[in-house]
Design an enzyme around this catalytic site. Structure first.
Site: not given
Ligand code: SAM
Length: 216
Positions: A65
């Site tokens: 992000s």
């Molecule tokens: N917090 C992260 C970082 O600091 O790098 C950025 C996150 S990215 C914007 C969103 C993340 O949510 C992705 O890695 C994606 O695989 C994960 N994601 C999507 N759906 C999810 C779910 N149901 N449970 C857990 N993770 C999920």
């Protein structure tokens, strides 16, 4: 090897000023941003991009992000040093590392297996010890609930009720909710067993939250 040079520290200070200029005020959040080397989460070839206030691809179609977004969500959580926090969407592990500057009690869950393993390695390299899980975080982490704070770092189509029920009384959920194009940042506070307040903040654009309570 992880090297944090004076140059990187200088770039971090300037990133903190950028985020501050955009409206982030919480000193502890700004300090956390200054402490965590964001370039550790980037491949060598892209390290120069680490201190721009931008999201960046981390593989598997996902992103680390934007620092402003990380600071914005963290500020809304109002984390106390004794809080037990759940992050949904570990991704690169950067946001989790920021949370760990504010409380040692951080749980994080990632849906994508290669990203989960990559983040695990990253935490080990940095000597960080969150409780990290692989699975569908759209349903929270019921076996470890309740949490004082829950942070969703992917865009959700709805506010999953199951997440609200995993909050302590007084606990807060910060979650971007909307369609796949834009989401409104929301903060839900559990004020009583069955009582909740909902606040709405700015619009953002996140990758989609997948899973049972997310986008199918
Ligand atoms: N917090 C992260 C970082 O600091 O790098 C950025 C996150 S990215 C914007 C969103 C993340 O949510 C992705 O890695 C994606 O695989 C994960 N994601 C999507 N759906 C999810 C779910 N149901 N449970 C857990 N993770 C999920």
């Amino acid at each position: 090897m992880l090297i944090d040079s004076y140059r990187h520290k200088g770039m971090r200070k300037s990133l903190v000023r950028t985020v501050q200029d955009k409206g982030i005020k919480d000193k502890r959040v700004l300090q956390a941003l200054e402490q965590v080397p964001r370039h550790y989460f980037f491949e060598n070839a892209f390290v120069e991009q680490a201190y721009q206030d931008k999201a960046f691809p981390i593989g598997e179609g996902q992103t680390i992000s934007q620092p402003y977004t990380v600071a914005y969500q963290t500020e809304l959580l109002e984390i106390k040093p004794t809080d037990k926090v759940l992050e949904i969407g570990t991704g690169s592990g950067y946001q989790c590392s920021i949370l760990l500057q504010l409380t040692p009690n951080v749980y994080t869950i990632e849906y994508n297996e290669p990203l989960y393993h990559k983040a695990q390695k990253q935490f080990e390299l940095m000597g960080l010890k969150p409780q990290a899980f692989l699975g569908d975080g759209s349903e929270g982490l019921p076996q470890h609930a309740p949490f004082d704070k829950i942070l969703v770092t992917a865009g959700a189509p709805i506010i999953p009720k199951t997440l609200i029920t995993q909050l302590t009384i007084g606990g807060k959920l910060v979650i971007p909710v909307g369609d796949t194009a834009t989401q409104k940042m929301m903060r839900i506070t559990r004020v009583g067993k069955e009582d909740f307040t909902k606040e709405e903040f700015d619009d953002f654009k996140f990758v989609p939250l997948l899973g049972k309570q997310g986008w199918q």
